[in-house]
Design an enzyme around this catalytic site. Structure first.
Site, mmCIF file in Angstrom:
data_model
loop_
_atom_site.group_PDB
_atom_site.id
_atom_site.type_symbol
_atom_site.label_atom_id
_atom_site.label_comp_id
_atom_site.label_asym_id
_atom_site.label_seq_id
_atom_site.Cartn_x
_atom_site.Cartn_y
_atom_site.Cartn_z
ATOM 1 N N ALA A 11 0.832 -1.208 0.000
ATOM 2 C CA ALA A 11 0.000 0.000 0.000
ATOM 3 C C ALA A 11 0.864 1.254 0.000
ATOM 4 C CB ALA A 11 -0.943 -0.011 1.196
ATOM 5 N N GLY A 12 1.817 1.290 -0.948
ATOM 6 C CA GLY A 12 2.555 2.534 -1.186
ATOM 7 C C GLY A 12 1.744 3.373 -2.156
ATOM 8 N N ARG A 33 3.005 -4.056 4.421
ATOM 9 C CA ARG A 33 3.909 -4.375 5.530
ATOM 10 C C ARG A 33 3.470 -3.633 6.799
ATOM 11 N NH1 ARG A 33 9.923 -2.440 4.360
ATOM 12 N NH2 ARG A 33 8.711 -0.530 4.159
ATOM 13 N N LYS A 82 8.512 -1.734 -11.194
ATOM 14 C CA LYS A 82 9.359 -1.478 -12.365
ATOM 15 C C LYS A 82 10.806 -1.391 -11.904
ATOM 16 C CE LYS A 82 5.845 1.278 -14.807
ATOM 17 N NZ LYS A 82 5.368 2.641 -15.071
ATOM 18 N N GLY A 110 3.543 1.053 -18.836
ATOM 19 C CA GLY A 110 2.899 2.206 -19.464
ATOM 20 C C GLY A 110 2.949 3.430 -18.564
ATOM 21 N N SER A 112 1.988 6.051 -16.113
ATOM 22 C CA SER A 112 0.934 6.002 -15.087
ATOM 23 C C SER A 112 1.417 6.551 -13.747
ATOM 24 C CB SER A 112 0.479 4.551 -14.893
ATOM 25 O OG SER A 112 1.604 3.698 -14.739
ATOM 26 N N ALA A 114 0.931 7.554 -10.211
ATOM 27 C CA ALA A 114 -0.076 7.158 -9.226
ATOM 28 C C ALA A 114 -1.006 8.316 -8.866
ATOM 29 C CB ALA A 114 0.630 6.633 -7.977
ATOM 30 N N LYS A 164 13.495 3.368 -18.128
ATOM 31 C CA LYS A 164 13.043 4.769 -18.167
ATOM 32 C C LYS A 164 13.275 5.469 -16.827
ATOM 33 C CE LYS A 164 9.229 4.472 -15.617
ATOM 34 N NZ LYS A 164 8.912 5.297 -14.444
ATOM 35 N N GLU A 254 13.266 3.741 -8.128
ATOM 36 C CA GLU A 254 13.829 2.473 -8.606
ATOM 37 C C GLU A 254 15.051 2.659 -9.501
ATOM 38 O OE1 GLU A 254 13.000 -0.433 -7.601
ATOM 39 O OE2 GLU A 254 10.830 -0.745 -7.501
HETATM 40 N N1 LIG Z 1 4.165 5.633 -7.929
HETATM 41 C C1 LIG Z 1 3.951 5.483 -9.239
HETATM 42 O O1 LIG Z 1 3.470 6.411 -9.893
HETATM 43 C C2 LIG Z 1 4.273 4.184 -9.908
HETATM 44 C C3 LIG Z 1 5.092 3.233 -9.316
HETATM 45 N N2 LIG Z 1 5.401 2.086 -9.973
HETATM 46 C C4 LIG Z 1 6.271 1.081 -9.358
HETATM 47 O O2 LIG Z 1 5.588 0.451 -8.275
HETATM 48 C C5 LIG Z 1 6.527 0.016 -7.282
HETATM 49 C C6 LIG Z 1 6.096 0.565 -5.936
HETATM 50 O O3 LIG Z 1 6.132 1.970 -6.033
HETATM 51 P P1 LIG Z 1 5.338 2.932 -5.042
HETATM 52 O O4 LIG Z 1 4.137 2.272 -4.494
HETATM 53 O O5 LIG Z 1 5.143 4.192 -5.761
HETATM 54 O O6 LIG Z 1 6.449 3.109 -3.903
HETATM 55 P P2 LIG Z 1 6.275 3.657 -2.407
HETATM 56 O O7 LIG Z 1 7.638 4.025 -1.950
HETATM 57 O O8 LIG Z 1 5.191 4.665 -2.347
HETATM 58 O O9 LIG Z 1 5.754 2.384 -1.610
HETATM 59 C C7 LIG Z 1 6.437 1.184 -1.582
HETATM 60 C C8 LIG Z 1 5.648 0.234 -0.707
HETATM 61 O O10 LIG Z 1 6.312 -1.037 -0.703
HETATM 62 C C9 LIG Z 1 6.215 -1.595 0.598
HETATM 63 N N3 LIG Z 1 7.489 -2.247 0.921
HETATM 64 C C10 LIG Z 1 8.711 -1.714 0.926
HETATM 65 N N4 LIG Z 1 9.622 -2.625 1.303
HETATM 66 C C11 LIG Z 1 8.931 -3.757 1.536
HETATM 67 C C12 LIG Z 1 9.309 -5.055 1.950
HETATM 68 N N5 LIG Z 1 10.580 -5.360 2.221
HETATM 69 N N6 LIG Z 1 8.341 -5.977 2.094
HETATM 70 C C13 LIG Z 1 7.053 -5.678 1.845
HETATM 71 N N7 LIG Z 1 6.636 -4.465 1.443
HETATM 72 C C14 LIG Z 1 7.575 -3.525 1.293
HETATM 73 C C15 LIG Z 1 6.014 -0.456 1.572
HETATM 74 O O11 LIG Z 1 4.998 -0.885 2.419
HETATM 75 P P3 LIG Z 1 4.614 -0.154 3.806
HETATM 76 O O12 LIG Z 1 4.242 1.245 3.440
HETATM 77 O O13 LIG Z 1 3.453 -0.959 4.259
HETATM 78 O O14 LIG Z 1 5.793 -0.227 4.715
HETATM 79 C C16 LIG Z 1 5.590 0.726 0.723
HETATM 80 O O15 LIG Z 1 4.281 1.115 0.959
HETATM 81 C C17 LIG Z 1 7.900 0.520 -7.765
HETATM 82 O O16 LIG Z 1 8.552 -0.522 -8.425
HETATM 83 C C18 LIG Z 1 7.550 1.630 -8.744
HETATM 84 O O17 LIG Z 1 8.556 1.818 -9.728
HETATM 85 C C19 LIG Z 1 4.915 1.823 -11.213
HETATM 86 C C20 LIG Z 1 4.083 2.706 -11.833
HETATM 87 C C21 LIG Z 1 3.692 3.955 -11.232
HETATM 88 O O1 LIG Z 2 6.562 4.699 -13.284
HETATM 89 C C1 LIG Z 2 6.063 5.778 -13.054
HETATM 90 C C2 LIG Z 2 5.080 6.385 -13.968
HETATM 91 O O2 LIG Z 2 4.743 5.539 -15.036
HETATM 92 C C3 LIG Z 2 6.436 6.536 -11.837
HETATM 93 O O3 LIG Z 2 7.714 7.055 -11.969
HETATM 94 P P1 LIG Z 2 8.555 7.492 -10.687
HETATM 95 O O4 LIG Z 2 8.806 6.251 -9.879
HETATM 96 O O5 LIG Z 2 9.808 8.112 -11.225
HETATM 97 O O6 LIG Z 2 7.723 8.481 -9.913
#
Ligand SMILES: NC(=O)C1=CN([C@@H]2O[C@H](COP(=O)(O)OP(=O)(O)OC[C@H]3O[C@@H](n4cnc5c(N)ncnc54)[C@H](OP(=O)(O)O)[C@@H]3O)[C@@H](O)[C@H]2O)C=CC1
Ligand SMILES: O=C(CO)COP(=O)(O)O
Length: 298
Positions: A11-12, A33, A82, A110, A112, A114, A164, A254
């Protein structure tokens, strides 16, 4: 396993946005987590009992998370992360392959952000899987404001989505150094050529880099301060150290670990990846202005 039950794991920022989007059409559970005040938040055990899972945890954490938490019992999975694992140079589909059969898994790619998905703004995503049936099963769960496409080019989508992020760091550096829009457009265009070259080495299709997963996500991320990776680049250009940049960010970028992964993979396989290499060197302390000189050398 309950029929048609869906859960988001992680739930990030992205996990919460996907939870919001998918909840427009049906009840969707979410777990993470850390316990959070979100509607339909459940414990991990309950989430893992769902038939459909969307996993949105950072790429570097996936292997351990799977080892410690995951039991396969026929679930269908969409991976929302990603990145490339830096410690091994493995793509996420290779890591998941030890835990889930290929036909049960797909990868989202793609453009996106969040934040925009959470506002219900229109967007288009690709579900990449060896199984078109998996796409047909997941696609109806998405709301009207998200158009979904199918591709079987899993490795292409993975390389594009991971690469990217590194190029977004480079583009942020370019902006932070005030090098101008000509330089930034050149960097992004050459970056697209570079990610395609790298991807093709691993078996990706050229067309993936010209579509949503490649050019689409690259143009988005490498052009906006909404991108965490781009903001890392801005910080590096102003000589902040990476620890301070990450503390300020408070979320995953990432591209940092993926730059290391690409650097090592390109050395190992002799693939020419000059921009990703310079990002890796800058993250290791090289002055960005020296990197620029090296990139401009004839
Ligand atoms: N944000 C965006 O716009 C986009 C993100 N992505 C990809 O999605 C993925 C997640 O990104 P995002 O949600 O934005 O990142 P955030 O930093 O917002 O959140 C990451 C989440 O991962 C959880 N986490 C971290 N470490 C662990 C672990 N060891 N075990 C279990 N859970 C863990 C955390 O949970 P908790 O909070 O519960 O501790 C946290 O909420 C990345 O790979 C990113 O590149 C892809 C497309 C768009
Ligand atoms: O993957 C993403 C948009 O498609 C989000 O990019 P960032 O992790 O750089 O914010």
């Amino acid at each position: 396993m309950k029929n048609n039950s869906i859960a988001v794991i992680g739930a990030g920022k992205w996990g919460q946005a996907l939870h919001f989007a998918l909840s427009q059409k049906q009840k969707v559970l979410i777990t993470s987590r850390t316990k959070k005040e979100i509607e339909n938040f459940v414990d991990l055990k309950t989430a893992l009992e769902c038939k459909y899972l969307i996993i949105a945890i950072p790429a570097q954490e996936i292997r351990n998370w799977l080892k410690e938490n995951f039991v396969f019992n026929g679930q269908k999975i969409l991976v929302a992360s990603k990145g490339i694992e830096a410690s091994s140079g493995k793509f996420l589909n290779e890591i998941y392959a030890d835990f889930v059969p290929k036909k049960n898994i797909g990868f989202i790619s793609g453009p996106s952000f969040a934040t925009e998905v959470k506002q219900g703004l229109p967007c288009a995503l690709v579900i990449n899987s060896s199984s078109e049936k998996l796409f047909e099963q997941f696609s109806p769960f998405f709301p009207n404001f998200i158009k979904t496409y199918y591709s079987s080019d899993v490795i292409g989508a993975e390389v594009a989505g991971a690469y990217k992020n590194v190029l977004a760091i480079a583009s942020g550096i370019c902006e932070g150094l005030n090098l101008g829009k000509n330089a930034q457009a050149s960097l992004i265009a050459r970056g697209l050529v570079e990610m395609e070259r790298f991807g093709k080495f691993f078996g990706a299709k050229k067309s993936t880099f010209l579509g949503l997963s490649g050019a689409g996500d690259l143009f988005l991320t490498a052009n906006s301060t909404m991108s965490r990776n781009y903001r890392v680049g801005l910080g590096l250009a102003s000589n902040k150290n990476i620890e301070d940049i990450l503390k300020e960010l408070g979320e995953v970028a990432e591209g940092i670990k993926t730059a290391e992964a690409i650097y090592n993979l390109s050395l190992q396989h002799n693939v020419y990846t000059p921009i990703a290499n310079e990002v890796k060197h800058i993250l290791d302390g090289k002055n960005p202005k020296d990197s620029l000189k090296d990139l401009l050398k004839h």
